[in-house]
Design a protein around this motif. Structure first.
Motif, short mmCIF file in Angstrom:
data_model
loop_
_atom_site.label_atom_id
_atom_site.label_comp_id
_atom_site.label_asym_id
_atom_site.label_seq_id
_atom_site.Cartn_x
_atom_site.Cartn_y
_atom_site.Cartn_z
N ASN A 7 -0.40 12.76 -0.43
CA ASN A 7 -0.67 11.43 0.10
C ASN A 7 0.62 10.93 0.75
O ASN A 7 1.62 10.68 0.08
N ARG A 9 1.46 8.11 2.16
CA ARG A 9 1.87 6.75 1.79
C ARG A 9 2.68 6.79 0.50
O ARG A 9 3.76 6.20 0.41
N GLN A 10 2.19 7.52 -0.49
CA GLN A 10 2.90 7.62 -1.76
C GLN A 10 4.22 8.38 -1.59
O GLN A 10 5.24 8.03 -2.18
N ARG A 12 6.09 8.48 1.12
CA ARG A 12 7.05 7.60 1.78
C ARG A 12 7.61 6.56 0.82
O ARG A 12 8.80 6.27 0.83
N LYS A 13 6.74 6.00 -0.01
CA LYS A 13 7.21 5.01 -0.99
C LYS A 13 8.18 5.64 -1.98
O LYS A 13 9.20 5.05 -2.34
N GLN A 14 7.88 6.84 -2.43
CA GLN A 14 8.74 7.53 -3.39
C GLN A 14 10.10 7.83 -2.74
O GLN A 14 11.15 7.66 -3.38
N LYS A 15 10.09 8.24 -1.49
CA LYS A 15 11.33 8.51 -0.78
C LYS A 15 12.15 7.23 -0.62
O LYS A 15 13.37 7.23 -0.81
N ALA A 16 11.49 6.12 -0.29
CA ALA A 16 12.18 4.84 -0.13
C ALA A 16 12.80 4.39 -1.45
O ALA A 16 13.93 3.88 -1.48
N ARG A 17 12.07 4.57 -2.56
CA ARG A 17 12.62 4.21 -3.87
C ARG A 17 13.86 5.03 -4.19
O ARG A 17 14.84 4.51 -4.72
N GLU A 19 15.94 6.36 -2.04
CA GLU A 19 17.04 5.88 -1.19
C GLU A 19 17.63 4.59 -1.74
O GLU A 19 18.84 4.41 -1.76
N LYS A 20 16.77 3.67 -2.17
CA LYS A 20 17.26 2.41 -2.74
C LYS A 20 18.07 2.66 -4.00
O LYS A 20 19.09 2.01 -4.23
#
Length: 68
Positions: A7, A9-10, A12-17, A19-20
């Motif tokens: 998925n 979307r999931q 991308r969100k996991q990658k963004a988390r 990075e943060k």
């Protein structure tokens, strides 16, 4: 030859988390100081300022009769 379905979307969100979290860790190393460390630094700076002021010569107390 079946591929894993991902998925995006999931993903991308996991990658963004991630990075943060890496950025937060870097900020903790760069800017993070405890309150005790800040107080110690302030106390040492104040002590150094007092020592500097104690060695200061006052201009109004020159009684050697130099430039008058």
């Amino acid at each position: 030859m079946a591929a894993d379905i991902v998925n995006l979307r999931q993903f991308r969100k996991q990658k963004a988390r991630g990075e943060k979290e890496r950025q937060a860790e870097q900020n903790r190393l760069t800017f993070g100081r405890t309150k005790a460390e800040k107080n110690l630094t302030a106390a040492l700076n104040e002590k150094a300022d007092k020592a500097l002021d104690q060695g200061r010569l006052e201009k109004g107390d020159d009684r050697s009769g130099g430039d008058c």
